[in-house]
Design an enzyme around this catalytic site. Structure first.
Site: not given
Ligand code: GLU
Length: 425
Positions: A114-115
Site C-alpha cells: 500500500a502507499k
C-alpha cells in the site's frame, strides 16, 4: 536494445504508474502468468481519495487531498509509507503501492502493498498544522488501516513524529493503545532499534553483495549518492564505515565532490547545522547532474522518482546502480543501461531494508518484546543477502536483468499465494 527489457512510449516515461506497469507486464509475460491473475495483479484492489479540512495557525480553513492505495493483501496486511509533497498524484501513489507488494514479496515478508500521500507543502507548514493535518487524514482513512489491515510507515517528508501522531489518533478512536498500527515510530512508543537507518543499511548490504558478485573489492570502491536525506545519509555513513570511498553527494540545490572521499560524519553534522550540504569546506562544489554522471563504481539514487531517464542514462559512468529511492530509473532508461551493461540493483530489492525493519517492528509490537539493535541488524542483513542471492540466481536462470528477475520472483510468490487461497466469489 536489450531483448530482456520492456519499453514504454517516451511521453509516458516519467509517469511512475506506466513505469511500474511496463515492468510488471514484461515480467508477467516472461512468467507465462495466467491471464486472470495478470489482470488481478495489475490493478490495485482499493483506492481511497479523501478531501478534508484543517484549521491553519491563522484561523483559516484549508482543504487538503489525501490518498491511500492498497494494492494487494494476498500475503498479509498491506504495508507501505505515507508521503507529504505538493506534487503527489494518484498515479504515483498507485505505482508506489504496487512496488510495496513486490518489495515485500522479494524479501519474503508476510505483507501486501500500500502507499499513501497527502498533497501539501510540509516545509511551509508549522508543526501544529502538520499535526492537525496528519490526525485528520488518519481519521479519514481509519476504517481501512489497522495492524491486520494496513500498516503505514514514514516515506518522503514524514518521520517518526508523524507516525506517533497517527498511532495516537488511531489509538484514541480504538480506546486503547495500538502500537502496531504503524511502523517507524519513536523508540519509546513501540519503535524498533535500527529502523531509522535500516533502508540505508540495506543499500549498503546489497552494494557489498553486488561488488562481490562482480569481483570488485569493497575497500576504496567509489560511490556517488544522490539525496542526503534519511536513506542517502545513512547509506553514505554506513558505506564509508564499511570501507567504500564516498566521492560525491548530489542534492537538489547542488553537489559536492572529493576524489579522496568525503568525511560523511562531518557532512551529516554540517547539514544538521546548516540545513544544506552547500558550503561544506572539505569538498568541491559541483552541479548535481554533472556529479551523477561522473566516474565512479557505484551510483546510488536515494531521493525520489525519475532521476535516471532517457535524457541522461547514456551518460552514466557507474558500473553499478543501487536504487535507494523508489522508481529512480524509468523503464526506457533501463534499456539504455542494459545496453551499457550497467549492473542495476532494483529498488524493490535495494531499498527493502526499511520495510524489512518495519516488519521486525510490527512483530516486536505484537509480542511486546523488543530486540537488541545487533539482532535487528543481523536479521536485516541476512534477509537482504539471501534476497540478493535469490534475485541474481533468478536473473541468471531466466536470462533477464535484475529488475525483471525481482519482479518475476515477486509476482510468482504473490500469484502462488492467490492460487492457494482461491478466488472468493
Ligand atoms: N516508505 C518505505 C518504503 O518505501 C518504508 C515502508 C514501510 O516500512 O512500510 O519502502
Amino acid at each position: 536494445m536489450s531483448p530482456t527489457t520492456p519499453t514504454v512510449p517516451l511521453d509516458q516515461e516519467i509517469n511512475p504508474w506506466e513505469a511500474q506497469s511496463a515492468r510488471f507486464d514484461f515480467a508477467a509475460q516472461k512468467l507465462n502468468l495466467d491471464e486472470g491473475l495478470w489482470k488481478l495483479l495489475r490493478s490495485p484492489s482499493r483506492e481511497i481519495i479523501v478531501h478534508f479540512p484543517v484549521t491553519m495557525d491563522d484561523g483559516r480553513i484549508e482543504m487538503f487531498t489525501g490518498f491511500r492505495v492498497q494494492h494487494n493483501i494476498a500475503r498479509g496486511p498491506c504495508k507501505g509509507g505515507i508521503r507529504y509533497a505538493p506534487d503527489v498524484t494518484l498515479d504515483e501513489v498507485r505505482a508506489l503501492a504496487s512496488w510495496m507488494t513486490w518489495k515485500c514479496a522479494v524479501v519474503n515478508i508476510p505483507f501486501g502493498g500500500a502507499k499513501g500521500g497527502v498533497i501539501c507543502d510540509p516545509h511551509k507548514m508549522s508543526k501544529g498544522e502538520l499535526e492537525r493535518m496528519t490526525r485528520r487524514y488518519t481519521s479519514e482513512i481509519i476504517d481501512f488501516i489497522g495492524p491486520e489491515r494496513d500498516v503505514p510507515a514514514p516515506d518522503v517528508n514524514t518521520n517518526d513524529q508523524t507516525m506517533a501522531w497517527i498511532m495516537d489518533t488511531y489509538s484514541m478512536h480504538m480506546r486503547q493503545t495500538v502500537t502496531s498500527v504503524v511502523t517507524g515510530k519513536p523508540l519509546n512508543i513501540g519503535g524498533s532499534r535500527g529502523r531509522v537507518e535500516a533502508t540505508g543499511r540495506g543499500v549498503m548490504v546489497v552494494a557489498i553483495e553486488s561488488l562481490r558478485y562482480l569481483n570488485i573489492p569493497v575497500e576504496g570502491a567509489r560511490v556517488i549518492i544522490q539525496g542526503f536525506g534519511n536513506v542517502g545519509s545513512n547509506a553514505a555513513r554506513l558505506m564509508m564505515e564499511a570501507g567504500f570511498k564516498v566521492v560525491g553527494i548530489a542534492e537538489k540545490d547542488g553537489g559536492l565532490y572529493n576524489a579522496n572521499g568525503i568525511d560523511i560524519h562531518q557532512l551529516i553534522e554540517y547539514k544538521y547545522r546548516n540545513e544544506s550540504i552547500l558550503g561544506f569546506r572539505n569538498a568541491e562544489a559541483m552541479p548535481s547532474e554533472e556529479l551523477m554522471m561522473s566516474e565512479c563504481d557505484l551510483l546510488i539514487p536515494a531521493a525520489t522518482e525519475n532521476v535516471i531517464t532517457s535524457r541522461n542514462a547514456a551518460n552514466v559512468k557507474a558500473r553499478i546502480i543501487v536504487e535507494g529511492a523508489n522508481g529512480p530509473t524509468t523503464a526506457v532508461a533501463d534499456e539504455i543501461l542494459a545496453d551499457k551493461r550497467v549492473f542495476v540493483v532494483p529498488d524493490i530489492l535495494s531499498n527493502a531494508g526499511g520495510v524489512t525493519a518495519s516488519y521486525f517492528e510490527w512483530v516486536q509490537d505484537r509480542q511486546g518484546y523488543f530486540w537488541k539493535e545487533a539482532i535487528v541488524n543481523e536479521q536485516l542483513e541476512s534477509i537482504l543477502r539471501d534476497s540478493f542471492e535469490d534475485v541474481v540466481r533468478y536473473s541468471e536462470a531466466h536470462a533477464v536483468n535484475n529488475r525483471i528477475a525481482a519482479y518475476m520472483l515477486a509476482i510468482d510468490r504473490v500469484a502462488f499465494t492467490i492460487k492457494q487461497r482461491g478466488i472468493y466469489a
